[in-house]
Design a protein around this motif. Structure first.
Motif, PDB file in Angstrom:
ATOM      1  N   ALA A  29       0.835  -1.196   0.000  1.00  0.00           N
ATOM      2  CA  ALA A  29       0.000   0.000   0.000  1.00  0.00           C
ATOM      3  C   ALA A  29       0.871   1.248   0.000  1.00  0.00           C
ATOM      4  N   ASN A  30       0.247   2.406  -0.248  1.00  0.00           N
ATOM      5  CA  ASN A  30       0.969   3.667  -0.189  1.00  0.00           C
ATOM      6  C   ASN A  30       1.560   3.859   1.210  1.00  0.00           C
ATOM      7  N   GLY A  31       2.797   4.346   1.251  1.00  0.00           N
ATOM      8  CA  GLY A  31       3.430   4.638   2.526  1.00  0.00           C
ATOM      9  C   GLY A  31       4.071   3.456   3.213  1.00  0.00           C
ATOM     10  N   THR A  32       4.155   2.316   2.538  1.00  0.00           N
ATOM     11  CA  THR A  32       4.754   1.148   3.186  1.00  0.00           C
ATOM     12  C   THR A  32       6.265   1.046   2.964  1.00  0.00           C
ATOM     13  N   VAL A 341       9.092  -2.439  -8.799  1.00  0.00           N
ATOM     14  CA  VAL A 341       8.299  -1.856  -7.719  1.00  0.00           C
ATOM     15  C   VAL A 341       6.974  -1.434  -8.334  1.00  0.00           C
ATOM     16  N   SER A 342       5.864  -1.956  -7.810  1.00  0.00           N
ATOM     17  CA  SER A 342       4.584  -1.744  -8.485  1.00  0.00           C
ATOM     18  C   SER A 342       3.445  -1.550  -7.496  1.00  0.00           C
ATOM     19  N   HIS A 343       2.454  -0.740  -7.941  1.00  0.00           N
ATOM     20  CA  HIS A 343       1.192  -0.572  -7.223  1.00  0.00           C
ATOM     21  C   HIS A 343       0.102  -1.470  -7.797  1.00  0.00           C
ATOM     22  N   SER A 344       0.347  -2.025  -8.982  1.00  0.00           N
ATOM     23  CA  SER A 344      -0.704  -2.691  -9.742  1.00  0.00           C
ATOM     24  C   SER A 344      -0.756  -4.192  -9.464  1.00  0.00           C
ATOM     25  N   GLU A 360       4.707  -3.958   4.304  1.00  0.00           N
ATOM     26  CA  GLU A 360       3.700  -3.384   5.180  1.00  0.00           C
ATOM     27  C   GLU A 360       4.401  -2.680   6.333  1.00  0.00           C
ATOM     28  N   LYS A 361       3.633  -1.899   7.088  1.00  0.00           N
ATOM     29  CA  LYS A 361       4.208  -1.146   8.199  1.00  0.00           C
ATOM     30  C   LYS A 361       3.915  -1.846   9.520  1.00  0.00           C
ATOM     31  N   ASP A 362       4.899  -1.811  10.408  1.00  0.00           N
ATOM     32  CA  ASP A 362       4.764  -2.358  11.752  1.00  0.00           C
ATOM     33  C   ASP A 362       5.391  -1.352  12.716  1.00  0.00           C
ATOM     34  N   PHE A 363       4.545  -0.587  13.426  1.00  0.00           N
ATOM     35  CA  PHE A 363       5.014   0.474  14.310  1.00  0.00           C
ATOM     36  C   PHE A 363       5.958   1.434  13.577  1.00  0.00           C
ATOM     37  N   GLY A 364       5.570   1.797  12.355  1.00  0.00           N
ATOM     38  CA  GLY A 364       6.319   2.777  11.584  1.00  0.00           C
ATOM     39  C   GLY A 364       7.432   2.223  10.730  1.00  0.00           C
ATOM     40  N   GLN A 365       7.848   1.001  10.981  1.00  0.00           N
ATOM     41  CA  GLN A 365       8.950   0.438  10.193  1.00  0.00           C
ATOM     42  C   GLN A 365       8.419  -0.502   9.116  1.00  0.00           C
ATOM     43  N   THR A 366       9.140  -0.547   8.021  1.00  0.00           N
ATOM     44  CA  THR A 366       8.760  -1.407   6.900  1.00  0.00           C
ATOM     45  C   THR A 366       9.208  -2.839   7.153  1.00  0.00           C
TER      46      THR A 366
END
Length: 384
Positions: A29-32, A341-344, A360-366
């Protein structure tokens, strides 16, 4: 082929170790952290050209790129019984990047300089650099090792010898010390880093370099901005890949074909589309059509690199074009290692034999979704 990519303390990538395959796709997702991973890989490649320090400066300097969270996240924080707060550091501040393959591995460790009377106190320094043989760093496998300003290299007897010269703390040993007689492996690592090829969202606006007519030369690799598109396509056509290019165009735009006209050395793109009485010039092409032609030129290069990195190749492409794009990427992966690297998710479904890693994010970290400690590739950082 690269088998492992490791990043530590770069933006949200606090401690990431990724397994790489012939075709690896990074989704999330965006921001991950997908864009951060792409930039970290470019930063690693910049070390081969001694441009990593300047690249960090362009991102706001080392302090701006370091992981902004705590050094560790305790059990109480994860269970919601305590807030996230800073704790006393156990490790020195450092941004670490590295990769390994079946033959060689390389890692660097950036740190803050010791304050002195200079205006350049924010310039990051190479605290440690290492090149080793094999997929995992071991003291017995080290071939070249840099601590501070001195470089030592493995001699023929298996012992260590000093390089005999010092290098600036802001210079990389792979760019400043690569003696083909005393340490040919170091030279090989440098040339590999320099050969990595990156493509990131080509411009297709009216002023795009790809839309301009210009003098062309034989072009084995499309430039990062696509300015030599016509010459690159003509080179593909004249290098026994004209049928492959024609198939790629017909797959995306049935009944269409590309012609590159050369007049007094000036190359012009002409796109023959089914149903039209005249070909379209590059200036007349839709953004999606031009972008697909750019990806075709990049992926059908007659001289593929050892590593080809594509950042969001699906951008501005209609979903109907994604099967054809996926076929190009899959074909390229048979000749070189490809990281996408893709969003699709649609593009990912069309990619054959791809290894898909979801961030994915876990407490701010990837983190990599579903990756436990025992699932990570073996990796050891050189110690300061």
């Amino acid at each position: 082929m690269l088998t492992t990519l490791a990043i530590q303390n770069y933006r949200s990538l606090r401690d990431l170790v990724l397994p790489l395959s012939r075709l690896t796709v990074i989704v999330g997702a965006n921001g991950t952290g997908k864009s951060s991973l792409y930039r970290a890989l470019r930063l690693l490649a910049d070390a081969g050209r001694n441009g990593a320090v300047a690249a960090l400066a362009g991102e706001g300097g080392l302090p701006s790129t370091l992981w902004a969270g705590p050094e560790s996240i305790g059990r109480a924080v994860r269970e919601g019984r305590a807030p996230v707060r800073g704790v006393a550091r156990k490790e020195p501040v450092g941004l670490r990047l590295g990769y390994s393959g079946d033959d060689f591995g390389y890692a660097l460790d950036f740190g803050l300089p010791v304050p002195e009377n200079t205006a350049f106190n924010l310039d990051p320094e190479y605290k440690r650099e290492s090149v080793w043989h094999g997929p995992v760093l071991r003291s017995s496998a080290l071939l070249a090792d840099r601590s501070g300003s001195r470089v030592r290299i493995r001699d023929e007897s298996g012992g260590w010898t000093d390089s005999g010269r010092s290098i600036a703390l802001t210079d990389s040993m792979v760019s400043e010390f690569a003696d083909p007689r005393r340490c040919p492996e170091l030279l090989l690592v440098r040339e590999r880093l320099r050969a990595w090829r990156f493509y990131d969202q080509f411009r297709t606006d009216a002023g795009s370099p790809a839309r301009q007519s210009r003098i062309g030369t034989r072009t084995w690799a499309l430039d990062h901005d696509g300015s030599d598109l016509a010459a690159a396509l003509r080179t593909i056509q004249e290098s026994a890949a004209d049928v492959v290019l024609a198939t790629a165009i017909d797959d995306a735009f049935p009944g269409s074909r590309v012609e590159v006209a050369a007049t007094d050395g000036r190359f012009d793109l002409r796109f023959h589309q089914h149903g039209l009485l005249r070909p379209l010039s590059a200036a007349e092409l839709s953004d999606g059509t031009l972008r697909y032609l750019l990806w075709a030129a990049a992926l059908l290069s007659p001289r593929p690199p050892e590593l080809l990195v594509l950042n969001e190749p699906e951008t501005s492409l209609h979903p109907d074009l994604l099967p054809a794009l996926a076929a190009l990427i899959t074909a390229a992966a048979k000749k070189t290692q490809v990281l996408v690297v893709s969003h699709s998710q649609l593009l990912v479904r069309f990619l054959e034999d791809a290894s898909v890693l979801e961030l994915e994010k876990d407490f701010g970290q990837t983190v990599v979704a579903g990756q436990g400690r025992l699932d990570r590739p073996a990796w050891h950082w050189p110690k300061r």
